[in-house]
Design a protein around this motif. Structure first.
Motif, PDB file in Angstrom:
ATOM      1  N   SER A  42      46.515   8.033  33.851  1.00 19.39           N
ATOM      2  CA  SER A  42      45.593   8.805  34.700  1.00 19.39           C
ATOM      3  C   SER A  42      45.146   8.020  35.937  1.00 19.39           C
ATOM      4  O   SER A  42      44.555   8.610  36.850  1.00 19.39           O
ATOM      5  CB  SER A  42      44.386   9.259  33.887  1.00 19.39           C
ATOM      6  N   TRP A  73      47.214  18.458  25.915  1.00 22.99           N
ATOM      7  CA  TRP A  73      47.503  17.684  27.139  1.00 22.99           C
ATOM      8  C   TRP A  73      46.891  16.279  27.118  1.00 22.99           C
ATOM      9  O   TRP A  73      47.578  15.277  27.324  1.00 22.99           O
ATOM     10  CB  TRP A  73      47.017  18.465  28.361  1.00 22.99           C
ATOM     11  N   ASP A  74      45.578  16.208  26.869  1.00 19.03           N
ATOM     12  CA  ASP A  74      44.912  14.905  26.948  1.00 19.03           C
ATOM     13  C   ASP A  74      45.449  13.934  25.904  1.00 19.03           C
ATOM     14  O   ASP A  74      45.633  12.753  26.176  1.00 19.03           O
ATOM     15  CB  ASP A  74      43.394  15.072  26.776  1.00 19.03           C
ATOM     16  N   LYS A  75      45.696  14.463  24.726  1.00 24.37           N
ATOM     17  CA  LYS A  75      46.253  13.609  23.668  1.00 24.37           C
ATOM     18  C   LYS A  75      47.625  13.080  24.068  1.00 24.37           C
ATOM     19  O   LYS A  75      47.967  11.927  23.789  1.00 24.37           O
ATOM     20  CB  LYS A  75      46.368  14.392  22.354  1.00 24.37           C
ATOM     21  N   LYS A  80      47.859  18.292  35.264  1.00 25.43           N
ATOM     22  CA  LYS A  80      47.686  19.451  34.377  1.00 25.43           C
ATOM     23  C   LYS A  80      47.683  20.753  35.184  1.00 25.43           C
ATOM     24  O   LYS A  80      48.215  21.766  34.732  1.00 25.43           O
ATOM     25  CB  LYS A  80      46.377  19.297  33.585  1.00 25.43           C
ATOM     26  N   GLN A 109      48.672  12.639  27.149  1.00 24.94           N
ATOM     27  CA  GLN A 109      48.509  11.646  28.220  1.00 24.94           C
ATOM     28  C   GLN A 109      48.120  10.293  27.629  1.00 24.94           C
ATOM     29  O   GLN A 109      48.635   9.251  28.036  1.00 24.94           O
ATOM     30  CB  GLN A 109      47.432  12.121  29.212  1.00 24.94           C
ATOM     31  N   ASP A 110      47.250  10.315  26.633  1.00 26.17           N
ATOM     32  CA  ASP A 110      46.856   9.064  25.975  1.00 26.17           C
ATOM     33  C   ASP A 110      48.041   8.440  25.239  1.00 26.17           C
ATOM     34  O   ASP A 110      48.252   7.227  25.296  1.00 26.17           O
ATOM     35  CB  ASP A 110      45.713   9.315  24.969  1.00 26.17           C
TER      36      ASP A 110
END
Lengths: 278, 278
Positions: free
Chosen positions: B26, B214-216, B183, B218-219
């Motif tokens: 990010s 999505w966030d998971k 996103k 990206q992590d």
């Protein structure tokens, strides 16, 4: 006025059980350019048109994931198998192609029946697969080297017809092209490679041995093509002394074949109707 | 005056045993165009130049048959993996490419260790192989779905580092690209596909499930890239909201990598000197 040439004039007559074929490769002029549009330049434009069409057809084939297409390319050394692939498929998405080069069999491959390694590479649903040389090498080479009796050779032809019939029955459209060059043309191409040291990596002195067996190879090809041209897997003779003609003719054949599949994009999905992505 | 961007500014810092990495996906702006030449048109021209160069380099790689090159492409759905392959390799001879798409493992594949099916597809000498998705999926997906403990995950990262080190030691040059979109950009691309019924075949409603995570993802990507970027198999973050920028940057990276191999055509063969073809 002479009759306009048609692609099917170059189709090898279909095999008929128990009937001697009159087909001979030498009856075809390797230097002819029946499908050329007139000049190299206009042929290149025509090829671009075919390429763009093939690209769209291949995308449809891929989207549908139902049918499979197999293009078999055969020909003597320097007949232009590599060059044909490069030129005809320049506009086609590389994701939609699978090119399978067949070299001399490995020990493991040779320890199986001759169709074993070929079957493993048959196209999947939605795939356009190109065989750069093929199972035909495993009849041609041992025939020329005198390693197969007539009975053994005819048994292999039958195995090939049966194998290709099974692929066709399972949804594979097969088209086979013999890139036909003259012995003189091959001499020029080989000599050009020898005279250009940067091209030496492409071959070895021993490659000239196959040329010494030119006539035997031409006979072996005539025999093999006559015995394995069928309505489900036809052979076409491609006059290939002219590279641009060769490319245009292979592209025309393939485009016609793809057209005959009546490819269409799958219908829209009701489940996606009105969906808004968050 | 701002510093001119360099490709290595987008390289994920190399993994260091026992040290927590500060790398976060990010922190990179997916909408940036640091390597764009100014306009879409000039980017397309630049891409054509890179493509022509890549084609020549690939021919040399093939002629030499000593080295191998592996390009790994990863990214979220719609990030443009397919489009990158099509655009970057348009000028490259399809004979010299092997594109390997990795889908969900089959039963047989899943019954082996996760590197089994990947190892089988490693490039041969002289080959440029592209992994369209890869062994990284087998860490990312189970991580996001909570199927791997931290210990298991770190063990997989180690297996990947060890595997890639072995490939590199055996003459394979590895370069890994993460196509990084935002996103919002994904929403637009998914919506465009839904709004065009002729594109429905490309996906299913269930594809939207991954977006919800999505966030998971990206992590998981940040973690995986940090743990597996090494001097022998570096990861690069490719800002990919702009398709032309994405293509130019991947092409630039690959051209630089190919250049570093100092590829040369094999020397002329004495055995062919003065040979006249009969």
């Amino acid at each position: 006025m002479a009759k306009k040439p048609e692609l099917d004039d170059f189709r090898v007559p279909f095999f008929e059980e128990g009937k001697k074929s009159a087909f001979k490769l030498s009856d075809f002029d390797a230097g002819a350019k029946p499908f050329s549009s007139g000049s190299k330049e206009s042929d290149r434009e025509l090829l671009l048109e075919f390429g763009t069409k093939l690209d769209a057809q291949q995308e449809c084939l891929h989207a549908q994931r139902l049918q499979r297409v197999l293009l078999v390319l055969q020909g003597m050394d320097t007949s232009g198998k590599d060059g044909t692939i490069r030129a005809v498929f320049h506009e086609v998405d590389p994701l939609g192609l699978r090119i399978v080069p067949f070299k001399a069999p490995t020990l493991t491959e040779a320890a199986h029946d001759f169709l074993w390694r070929v079957h493993a590479q048959a196209p999947m649903a939605g795939e356009l697969t190109i065989f750069n040389r093929s199972h035909y090498e495993d009849v041609l080479v041992p025939t020329v080297l005198g390693e197969l009796s007539k009975t053994q050779r005819e048994r292999r032809y039958r195995h090939i017809r049966d194998f290709e019939a099974m692929l066709a029955d399972s949804g594979t459209t097969i088209i086979k092209c013999m890139l036909h060059i003259s012995k003189d043309e091959q001499r020029e191409r080989l000599q050009a490679r020898i005279d250009d040291p940067s091209k030496h990596w492409k071959f070895d002195v021993s490659d000239l041995d196959a040329r010494k067996l030119w006539d035997k190879y031409q006979d072996a090809y005539s025999d093999a093509l006559a015995a394995t041209s069928t309505d489900y897997a036809p052979w076409y003779v491609i006059p290939a002394n002219s590279k641009t003609h060769r490319n245009v003719m292979v592209a025309a054949l393939l485009a016609r074949t793809m057209e005959s599949l009546k490819l269409e994009f799958p219908p829209p999905k009701d489940s996606l109707k009105g969906v808004v992505v968050e």
